[in-house]
Scaffold this motif. Structure first.
Motif, short mmCIF file in Angstrom:
data_model
loop_
_atom_site.label_atom_id
_atom_site.label_comp_id
_atom_site.label_asym_id
_atom_site.label_seq_id
_atom_site.Cartn_x
_atom_site.Cartn_y
_atom_site.Cartn_z
N ARG A 1 107.17 24.50 -69.18
CA ARG A 1 107.67 25.86 -69.38
C ARG A 1 108.63 26.25 -68.27
O ARG A 1 108.36 26.00 -67.10
N GLU A 2 109.73 26.88 -68.63
CA GLU A 2 110.76 27.28 -67.66
C GLU A 2 110.63 28.77 -67.39
O GLU A 2 111.24 29.60 -68.07
N GLU A 3 109.79 29.11 -66.42
CA GLU A 3 109.57 30.51 -66.08
C GLU A 3 110.73 31.03 -65.23
O GLU A 3 111.37 30.29 -64.48
N VAL A 4 110.99 32.33 -65.35
CA VAL A 4 112.01 32.97 -64.52
C VAL A 4 111.41 33.26 -63.15
O VAL A 4 110.36 33.89 -63.03
N LEU A 5 112.06 32.74 -62.10
CA LEU A 5 111.56 32.92 -60.74
C LEU A 5 111.98 34.30 -60.22
O LEU A 5 113.17 34.62 -60.19
N VAL A 6 111.01 35.11 -59.85
CA VAL A 6 111.27 36.44 -59.29
C VAL A 6 111.13 36.36 -57.78
O VAL A 6 110.08 35.97 -57.26
N GLU A 7 112.20 36.68 -57.07
CA GLU A 7 112.21 36.58 -55.61
C GLU A 7 111.08 37.39 -55.00
O GLU A 7 110.86 38.55 -55.36
N GLY A 8 110.32 36.77 -54.10
CA GLY A 8 109.23 37.47 -53.43
C GLY A 8 107.93 37.48 -54.20
O GLY A 8 106.94 38.07 -53.74
N VAL B 1 105.10 16.83 -46.10
CA VAL B 1 106.36 17.08 -46.79
C VAL B 1 106.03 17.55 -48.20
O VAL B 1 105.22 16.94 -48.90
N ILE B 2 106.64 18.67 -48.59
CA ILE B 2 106.49 19.22 -49.94
C ILE B 2 107.87 19.30 -50.57
O ILE B 2 108.79 19.85 -49.98
N ASN B 3 108.00 18.73 -51.76
CA ASN B 3 109.25 18.86 -52.50
C ASN B 3 108.96 19.57 -53.82
O ASN B 3 108.03 19.20 -54.55
N GLN B 4 109.72 20.61 -54.12
CA GLN B 4 109.60 21.38 -55.36
C GLN B 4 110.80 21.02 -56.23
O GLN B 4 111.87 21.61 -56.11
N PRO B 5 110.64 20.04 -57.14
CA PRO B 5 111.80 19.52 -57.88
C PRO B 5 112.46 20.53 -58.80
O PRO B 5 113.65 20.43 -59.09
N PHE B 6 111.67 21.49 -59.30
CA PHE B 6 112.17 22.41 -60.32
C PHE B 6 112.15 23.84 -59.80
O PHE B 6 111.50 24.72 -60.35
N HIS B 7 112.90 24.07 -58.73
CA HIS B 7 112.90 25.41 -58.14
C HIS B 7 113.81 26.37 -58.91
O HIS B 7 113.44 27.51 -59.21
N HIS B 8 115.02 25.93 -59.27
CA HIS B 8 115.95 26.80 -59.99
C HIS B 8 116.98 25.93 -60.71
O HIS B 8 117.11 24.74 -60.43
N LEU C 1 105.10 34.99 -56.65
CA LEU C 1 104.71 33.64 -57.04
C LEU C 1 104.93 33.43 -58.53
O LEU C 1 105.04 34.39 -59.30
N SER C 2 104.98 32.17 -58.94
CA SER C 2 105.08 31.82 -60.36
C SER C 2 103.69 31.46 -60.86
O SER C 2 103.12 30.47 -60.40
N PRO C 3 103.13 32.22 -61.78
CA PRO C 3 101.77 31.92 -62.25
C PRO C 3 101.65 30.54 -62.90
O PRO C 3 100.60 29.92 -62.85
N SER C 4 102.72 30.08 -63.53
CA SER C 4 102.70 28.79 -64.22
C SER C 4 104.12 28.31 -64.40
O SER C 4 105.08 28.96 -63.97
N GLY C 5 104.27 27.15 -65.02
CA GLY C 5 105.59 26.62 -65.30
C GLY C 5 105.99 25.49 -64.37
O GLY C 5 105.23 25.07 -63.48
N LEU C 6 107.20 24.99 -64.56
CA LEU C 6 107.69 23.83 -63.82
C LEU C 6 107.77 24.09 -62.32
O LEU C 6 107.67 23.14 -61.53
N GLN C 7 107.95 25.35 -61.91
CA GLN C 7 108.02 25.63 -60.47
C GLN C 7 106.74 25.25 -59.74
O GLN C 7 106.75 25.04 -58.53
N CYS C 8 105.63 25.17 -60.47
CA CYS C 8 104.34 24.84 -59.85
C CYS C 8 104.17 23.34 -59.61
O CYS C 8 103.23 22.94 -58.90
N ALA C 9 105.02 22.53 -60.18
CA ALA C 9 104.92 21.07 -60.03
C ALA C 9 105.58 20.65 -58.71
O ALA C 9 106.74 20.95 -58.47
N LEU C 10 104.82 19.96 -57.87
CA LEU C 10 105.29 19.58 -56.54
C LEU C 10 105.06 18.10 -56.25
O LEU C 10 104.11 17.50 -56.77
N VAL C 11 105.91 17.55 -55.41
CA VAL C 11 105.66 16.23 -54.80
C VAL C 11 105.07 16.49 -53.42
O VAL C 11 105.66 17.22 -52.62
N LEU C 12 103.92 15.90 -53.13
CA LEU C 12 103.21 16.14 -51.88
C LEU C 12 102.99 14.82 -51.13
O LEU C 12 102.43 13.88 -51.69
#
Length: 382
Positions: free
Chosen positions: A166-173, A201-208, A175-186
């Protein structure tokens, strides 16, 4: 240590590229999921999926780190088994080969002879990303050697969110309750003797998405050992709140958290500051970024690969991550530092992946005074 950090930043970005490549082909993506079974299945979810992207990323990181730091071979651990079953029922051991062509040939056996898809993946694995320049890594001079260290890899944390896409709209300030933004490389580094997390090291592949509609990511890192602390993230200005009075604390939870925990925290937070998000790594990142003050999890449903990397960032910012059950058993919430999670010893009485579970639950925090308040609220409530 600077060399190791630069390498981990590079391989994390390569991992992000692999994750993005795997999502670009919708039909291919349906073939890349395989349900985990038996001892490898996370009991928290009805369906817990292993993707080829997970396995490829993990083995790529293991290969690249082992090539540059051969003294760490044998101490690079990951969430996934590198055994994968293709559509013909054949079991294939996924590894990264010396050349791109050899890796592509191996991956083609997993992908039922789809050489085009295998070539795309192999190219992402073997192609170096655009150089990540962070001049502050040059100052990392710590009395540690690779022979002192081990690594925990979570190739794609919040796999279910990655699969659903799911491609949630990121609201500045916020958190994203769900969606691709929650997927991280750790990628977390721990001290073999003490188990303390020393680098993450944390990488957020789907930030925007950029102007062309392609996904862009962002990365974070932190180092903490003894008195030396460095982090790519500034400590949130609003992250430390007064320890007196009621309310004002924001807590992020899993939506499946026990009702008793939610009810115990509501008087402290108010309903508007009790928040929910997907992915253990992402919830800890929310604390690191100051989007939440505390992350509470009462169940043993996270593992060392989930928590090691973000724990190192929390420590670099003056916070930490504690075993919730141990804190609740303590006579005083002030002893939180004694219950910090460690990463070097398995639970020998537990089977399979559960050997590396954070069995007592956890609390992630930046401000120890807020930690004390949360622990006091939870004592005797569940």
């Amino acid at each position: 240590m600077a060399d190791l950090l630069r390498l981990l930043l590079r391989v994390a970005e390569k991992a992000a590229n692999v994750a993005r490549v795997c999502r670009q082909e919708a039909l291919l993506f349906q073939l890349l999921v395989q349900e985990k079974t038996g001892k490898d299945k996370n009991k928290k979810f009805v369906q817990d999926f292993k993707t080829l992207a997970d396995v490829v990323i993990q083995e790529m990181i293991r290969h690249d780190v082992g090539t540059q730091f051969d003294e760490m071979i044998g101490f690079i651990h990951g969430e996934e088994s590198n055994k994968f079953e293709n559509g013909l029922g054949e079991s294939v051991t996924v590894t990264v080969c010396v050349t791109e062509e050899e890796t592509a040939a191996l991956l083609a056996t997993v992908l039922d002879g789809d050489h085009m898809a295998a070539s795309l993946l192999a190219r992402a694995i073997h192609q170096d990303p655009v150089a990540i320049t962070d001049i502050s890594t040059e100052t990392l001079n710590m009395p540690l050697s690779p022979t002192d260290l081990g690594i925990w890899i979570d190739p794609i944390d919040a796999t279910s969110q990655y699969i659903e896409g799911r491609e949630e709209v990121l609201v500045e300030g916020h958190l994203s309750p769900s969606g691709l933004q929650c997927a991280l490389v750790l990628i977390g580094v721990y001290h073999r003797a003490t188990g303390e997390p020393v680098m993450g090291v944390i990488n957020q592949p789907f930030h925007h998405k950029d102007s062309t509609g392609g996904w862009k990511g962002q990365h974070f890192w932190g180092v903490s050992y003894g008195s030396f602390k460095a982090c790519s993230v500034d400590r949130p200005k609003d992250g430390t709140k007064e320890s007196t009075g009621r309310g004002g604390i924001s807590v992020v939870l899993s939506s499946s958290e026990k009702q008793a925990v939610k009810e115990a925290l509501t008087p402290l937070c108010g309903l508007d500051r009790l928040m929910y998000a997907s992915g253990a790594g992402y919830k800890i990142l929310c604390v690191i970024q100051g989007l939440a003050d505390i992350y509470v999890l009462s169940e043993g449903s996270t593992f060392k690969w989930d928590s090691c990397a973000p724990h190192a960032l929390l420590r670099a910012l003056g916070g930490g991550m504690v075993d919730l059950a141990e804190c609740l058993r303590s006579s005083s919430g002030e002893r939180g530092h004694q219950e910090e999670l460690t990463y070097h010893r398995p639970l020998t009485e537990s089977p399979g992946a559960d050997r590396w579970a954070n069995q007592g639950g956890l609390v992630a925090y930046l401000d120890s005074k807020l930690l004390q308040r949360v622990i006091l609220e939870l004592k005797g409530k569940f």
